[in-house]
Design an enzyme around this catalytic site. Structure first.
Site, PDB file in Angstrom:
ATOM      1  N   GLU A 129       0.845  -1.192   0.000  1.00  0.00           N
ATOM      2  CA  GLU A 129       0.000   0.000   0.000  1.00  0.00           C
ATOM      3  C   GLU A 129       0.879   1.241   0.000  1.00  0.00           C
ATOM      4  O   GLU A 129       0.385   2.347   0.121  1.00  0.00           O
ATOM      5  CB  GLU A 129      -0.953  -0.014   1.182  1.00  0.00           C
ATOM      6  N   CYS A 172      -3.529  -3.051   4.396  1.00  0.00           N
ATOM      7  CA  CYS A 172      -2.684  -4.119   4.959  1.00  0.00           C
ATOM      8  C   CYS A 172      -3.173  -5.513   4.589  1.00  0.00           C
ATOM      9  O   CYS A 172      -2.492  -6.501   4.851  1.00  0.00           O
ATOM     10  CB  CYS A 172      -2.652  -4.005   6.475  1.00  0.00           C
ATOM     11  N   THR A 194       3.505   4.476  15.437  1.00  0.00           N
ATOM     12  CA  THR A 194       3.146   3.165  14.870  1.00  0.00           C
ATOM     13  C   THR A 194       3.656   3.018  13.435  1.00  0.00           C
ATOM     14  O   THR A 194       3.036   2.350  12.619  1.00  0.00           O
ATOM     15  CB  THR A 194       1.618   2.925  14.932  1.00  0.00           C
ATOM     16  N   SER A 241     -10.260   3.582  13.527  1.00  0.00           N
ATOM     17  CA  SER A 241      -9.557   2.445  12.916  1.00  0.00           C
ATOM     18  C   SER A 241      -9.525   1.241  13.860  1.00  0.00           C
ATOM     19  O   SER A 241      -9.654   0.102  13.426  1.00  0.00           O
ATOM     20  CB  SER A 241      -8.146   2.846  12.471  1.00  0.00           C
ATOM     21  N   HIS A 281      -3.005  -9.256  12.261  1.00  0.00           N
ATOM     22  CA  HIS A 281      -2.361  -8.057  11.738  1.00  0.00           C
ATOM     23  C   HIS A 281      -2.008  -7.174  12.936  1.00  0.00           C
ATOM     24  O   HIS A 281      -2.848  -6.945  13.808  1.00  0.00           O
ATOM     25  CB  HIS A 281      -3.317  -7.324  10.785  1.00  0.00           C
TER      26      HIS A 281
HETATM   27  P1  HMG Z   1      -3.237   7.875  20.895  1.00  0.00           P
HETATM   28  O1  HMG Z   1      -4.424   8.748  20.916  1.00  0.00           O
HETATM   29  O2  HMG Z   1      -1.913   8.531  20.831  1.00  0.00           O
HETATM   30  O3  HMG Z   1      -3.150   6.937  22.137  1.00  0.00           O
HETATM   31  O4  HMG Z   1      -3.395   6.910  19.649  1.00  0.00           O
HETATM   32  P2  HMG Z   1      -4.256   6.602  23.273  1.00  0.00           P
HETATM   33  O5  HMG Z   1      -4.481   7.796  24.090  1.00  0.00           O
HETATM   34  O6  HMG Z   1      -5.431   5.894  22.653  1.00  0.00           O
HETATM   35  O7  HMG Z   1      -3.383   5.563  24.121  1.00  0.00           O
HETATM   36  C1  HMG Z   1      -3.026   4.336  23.610  1.00  0.00           C
HETATM   37  C2  HMG Z   1      -3.032   3.332  24.753  1.00  0.00           C
HETATM   38  O8  HMG Z   1      -1.946   3.654  25.629  1.00  0.00           O
HETATM   39  C3  HMG Z   1      -4.293   3.382  25.614  1.00  0.00           C
HETATM   40  O9  HMG Z   1      -4.552   2.050  25.998  1.00  0.00           O
HETATM   41  C4  HMG Z   1      -3.848   4.174  26.830  1.00  0.00           C
HETATM   42  O10 HMG Z   1      -4.597   3.897  28.003  1.00  0.00           O
HETATM   43  C5  HMG Z   1      -2.430   3.679  26.959  1.00  0.00           C
HETATM   44  P3  HMG Z   1      -5.928   1.331  25.562  1.00  0.00           P
HETATM   45  O11 HMG Z   1      -7.039   2.147  26.098  1.00  0.00           O
HETATM   46  O12 HMG Z   1      -5.936   1.369  24.045  1.00  0.00           O
HETATM   47  O13 HMG Z   1      -5.793  -0.051  26.105  1.00  0.00           O
HETATM   48  N1  HMG Z   1      -1.542   4.572  27.742  1.00  0.00           N
HETATM   49  C6  HMG Z   1      -0.647   4.139  28.632  1.00  0.00           C
HETATM   50  N2  HMG Z   1      -0.333   2.889  29.033  1.00  0.00           N
HETATM   51  C7  HMG Z   1       0.684   2.767  29.959  1.00  0.00           C
HETATM   52  N3  HMG Z   1       1.367   3.826  30.474  1.00  0.00           N
HETATM   53  C8  HMG Z   1       1.074   5.092  30.093  1.00  0.00           C
HETATM   54  C9  HMG Z   1       0.022   5.274  29.115  1.00  0.00           C
HETATM   55  N4  HMG Z   1      -0.509   6.365  28.521  1.00  0.00           N
HETATM   56  C10 HMG Z   1      -1.479   5.911  27.672  1.00  0.00           C
HETATM   57  N5  HMG Z   1       1.745   6.115  30.586  1.00  0.00           N
HETATM   58  C11 HMG Z   1      -3.445   5.123  18.124  1.00  0.00           C
HETATM   59  C12 HMG Z   1      -3.169   5.517  19.566  1.00  0.00           C
HETATM   60  C13 HMG Z   1      -3.211   3.642  17.959  1.00  0.00           C
HETATM   61  C14 HMG Z   1      -4.912   5.446  17.800  1.00  0.00           C
HETATM   62  C15 HMG Z   1      -2.496   5.924  17.203  1.00  0.00           C
HETATM   63  O14 HMG Z   1      -1.185   5.511  17.416  1.00  0.00           O
HETATM   64  C16 HMG Z   1      -2.822   5.784  15.734  1.00  0.00           C
HETATM   65  O15 HMG Z   1      -3.635   6.530  15.199  1.00  0.00           O
HETATM   66  N6  HMG Z   1      -2.144   4.809  15.022  1.00  0.00           N
HETATM   67  C17 HMG Z   1      -2.368   4.578  13.606  1.00  0.00           C
HETATM   68  C18 HMG Z   1      -3.664   3.821  13.347  1.00  0.00           C
HETATM   69  C19 HMG Z   1      -3.626   2.374  13.775  1.00  0.00           C
HETATM   70  O16 HMG Z   1      -2.591   1.780  13.941  1.00  0.00           O
HETATM   71  N7  HMG Z   1      -4.826   1.788  13.919  1.00  0.00           N
HETATM   72  C20 HMG Z   1      -4.953   0.384  14.250  1.00  0.00           C
HETATM   73  C21 HMG Z   1      -6.168  -0.271  13.633  1.00  0.00           C
HETATM   74  S1  HMG Z   1      -6.262   0.021  11.867  1.00  0.00           S
HETATM   75  C22 HMG Z   1      -5.129  -1.063  11.174  1.00  0.00           C
HETATM   76  O17 HMG Z   1      -4.635  -1.935  11.816  1.00  0.00           O
HETATM   77  C23 HMG Z   1      -4.771  -0.848   9.731  1.00  0.00           C
HETATM   78  C24 HMG Z   1      -3.454  -0.156   9.484  1.00  0.00           C
HETATM   79  O18 HMG Z   1      -2.396  -1.049   9.715  1.00  0.00           O
HETATM   80  C25 HMG Z   1      -3.393   0.371   8.057  1.00  0.00           C
HETATM   81  C26 HMG Z   1      -3.822  -0.514   6.926  1.00  0.00           C
HETATM   82  O19 HMG Z   1      -4.622  -1.405   7.004  1.00  0.00           O
HETATM   83  O20 HMG Z   1      -3.364  -0.196   5.847  1.00  0.00           O
HETATM   84  C27 HMG Z   1      -3.228   1.050  10.399  1.00  0.00           C
END
Ligand code: HMG
Length: 389
Positions: A81, A113, A154, A203, A235
């Site tokens: 992709e 993906c 990520t 996502s 994934h």
């Molecule tokens: P964010 O807003 O920075 O993080 O985005 P958050 O506030 O949601 O925190 C993440 C986790 O860390 C949470 O845990 C927090 O509680 C925890 P959860 O509630 O999820 O269990 N946390 C802590 N834990 C321990 N100590 C601390 C602490 N502080 C917070 N001090 C997000 C996170 C993944 C949304 C962001 O990184 C993002 O947008 N990533 C890109 C999108 C993505 O990977 N999505 C996944 C599903 S889609 C997919 O898999 C397809 C993809 O690969 C693409 C494709 O298919 O082509 C992306």
């Protein structure tokens, strides 16, 4: 009796550099617990200025060709992709770099993906039509989000090459397959952008919805019951996502979601993704590599796969690990691919993130930063120029 078709060989390559999440956290003031525990990532591969999906894909596939030759390969399917051209398949460059015969068809596949899983399933179909043939499936991606965005932690880069044929030495792909498609805007990359756009929480929800949808269809197609699986390869955009997905699946099926069970079911699959980062199409197969490289003998045991591609398309399917597979693994090379990476500091990573190839047709020589077998030497007249070392 139906013939046995599946993954005969698997090899991966990753980027030249590695950025530790501690360096990213120090830059943006994030508590490192959020990265190490919250998303389950320790570091991410960063490609050199002279690496791209072609050099990574060729580096992953070269050992497969060296071991098996190319005489039975009549199809190369390149899933990505992070495509470098709207018309020409990246696999054609790989075909050339690897010196594959001209009597081969090469095509590129895209659906975020999920693309490599479509490639694997199509490959199984081609081999079923003519069991004498083999298909080379390459999944290669560079995951790039905007600097200082939530997605930045990520990122990653890697390529997996899989040789698909009869009597596979590693994993036989089983027939029942659960598929799921939903039109969602959770993650996308318009043609004019280098970096993906993402609605992070959407996502995660879309992924979980797809887990449910694929499982429902897999069950309706006569698939195995959950308790039969020795392990689950998800994934992994970040490794914590696999845990979320598996808990969701267990809940959906009315099972307990105790930590020990979840860790036992998928813990081993996260080892490579945790230090490489998101490799998009390659991610679920890096999970398989990590599992096979580390597990006690899985010969004869079924393993589940959940492949998710934003947008979204997903598939749940199973494979049976072949007896004697351990003699065919590349564990040493896989560990070396991870360990050979050179650490970059935050400034070095940022400079790599910001570098762009010219888009005006001018001549540009890329700095010789990479040490892998293939490099992108530059671009001239809008044509990419590759070199073999
Ligand atoms: P964010 O807003 O920075 O993080 O985005 P958050 O506030 O949601 O925190 C993440 C986790 O860390 C949470 O845990 C927090 O509680 C925890 P959860 O509630 O999820 O269990 N946390 C802590 N834990 C321990 N100590 C601390 C602490 N502080 C917070 N001090 C997000 C996170 C993944 C949304 C962001 O990184 C993002 O947008 N990533 C890109 C999108 C993505 O990977 N999505 C996944 C599903 S889609 C997919 O898999 C397809 C993809 O690969 C693409 C494709 O298919 O082509 C992306």
């Amino acid at each position: 009796m139906s013939i046995s078709i599946g993954i005969h060989d698997l090899s991966f390559a990753t980027g030249e550099f590695v950025l530790a999440h501690t360096a990213l956290a120090a830059h943006n003031g994030t508590d490192i617990g959020k990265y190490h525990v919250g998303i389950g990532q320790e570091s991410m591969s960063v490609p050199a200025a002279d690496e791209d999906i072609v050099t990574l894909g060729a580096a992953a596939a070269a050992p497969v060709i060296a071991r098996h030759g190319a005489s039975r390969i009549r199809t190369v399917i390149f899933a990505t992709e992070s495509s470098i051209d709207q018309a020409k398949a990246a696999g054609v460059y790989v075909h050339s770099l690897l010196g594959l015969p001209s009597a081969v068809r090469v095509v590129e596949l895209k659906q975020a993906c999920y693309g490599a899983t479509a490639a694997l399933q199509f490959a199984v179909g081609l081999v079923r039509r003519d069991p004498a043939q083999q298909v080379l499936v390459i999944a290669s991606d560079v995951s790039k989000y905007e600097l200082d965005s939530p997605g930045e932690a990520t990122q990653g880069a890697a390529a997996v090459a899989m040789l698909v044929g009869v009597d596979p030495a590693l994993v036989r792909i089983e027939d029942p397959s659960g598929v799921f498609t939903a039109d969602v805007m959770d993650f996308w990359r318009p043609n004019y952008r280098d970096e993906a756009l993402v609605d992070g929480q959407e996502s995660v929800n879309a992924y979980l919805q797809a887990v449910e949808g694929t499982w429902k269809d897999y069950s309706e197609q006569g698939g195995r019951s959950l308790d039969e699986f020795a392990a689950f390869c998800y994934h992994q955009p970040f490794t914590k996502m696999a845990y979320k997905a598996h808990r969701h699946l267990l809940n959906t099926c009315g099972h307990d979601t105790d930590q020990d069970r979840v860790a036992r079911d998928l813990g081993l699959t996260t080892a490579y993704n945790r230090v490489i980062g998101n490799s998009y199409t390659a991610s679920v197969y890096l999970g398989l590599a990590a599992l096979l490289d580390q597990a006690d003998d899985l010969g004869g045991r079924p393993v589940a796969f959940l492949s998710y591609g934003s947008g979204s398309v997903a598939e749940f399917f199973a494979g049976t690990v072949a007896a004697g597979y351990r003699d065919h693994l590349r564990t040493k090379e896989h560990r070396a691919a991870i360990e050979r990476r050179t650490p970059v500091d935050y400034a070095g990573y940022r400079a790599l993130h910001e570098q762009r190839l010219p888009t005006d047709g001018s001549d540009h020589a890329t700095p010789a930063q990479s040490t892998g077998p293939y490099r992108l030497a530059g671009i001239s007249g809008h044509k990419r120029i590759y070199e073999t070392r």
